[in-house]
Design a protein around this motif. Structure first.
Motif: not given
Length: 126
Positions: A63-81
């Protein structure tokens, strides 16, 4: 059944919060977590660091490591429970309690297909 409650937020908005505003929201979330933990329903939870610090591994082979998640959305995953309930409705109710104290967040509730326990991983970290 285990459920992952994934917390999404508009990160640019979060970054405008003062340290005091951020600490106040975190304190409220911890208050909501306390009875969930006491009842045995709340497992691990994490708040993720800025998405600008994220890396994505994709592609064939190593694989190749790229900067960032490149999400196609305004919201980003910031945590979880990680919670454990018998029904979807109970997991959704837990997410609603979390959203009451962080109303600008978006919560995705997803059943967990595979759970591998941590065997004490991170137990000595603060």
């Amino acid at each position: 059944m285990f459920y992952a409650i994934l917390a999404y937020h508009v990160e640019d908005e979060l970054l405008t919060w003062t340290p005091e505003q951020d600490a106040a929201v975190v304190a409220k979330v911890i208050e909501v977590q306390a009875p969930l933990r006491a009842s045995g329903h709340l497992g691990p939870a994490a708040r993720l660091d800025d998405t600008r610090k994220a890396r994505t591994l994709r592609g064939p082979g190593a694989g190749m490591v790229l900067d960032g998640p490149f999400a196609e959305t305004k919201e980003q995953l910031l945590g979880f429970h990680l919670v454990e309930y018998d029904t979807d409705e109970e997991a959704i109710a837990a997410a609603r309690k979390l959203r009451e104290v962080n109303p600008t967040a978006v919560y995705e509730i997803r059943p967990v297909k595979l759970y591998v326990p941590a065997d004490g991983f991170g137990a000595t970290k603060g």
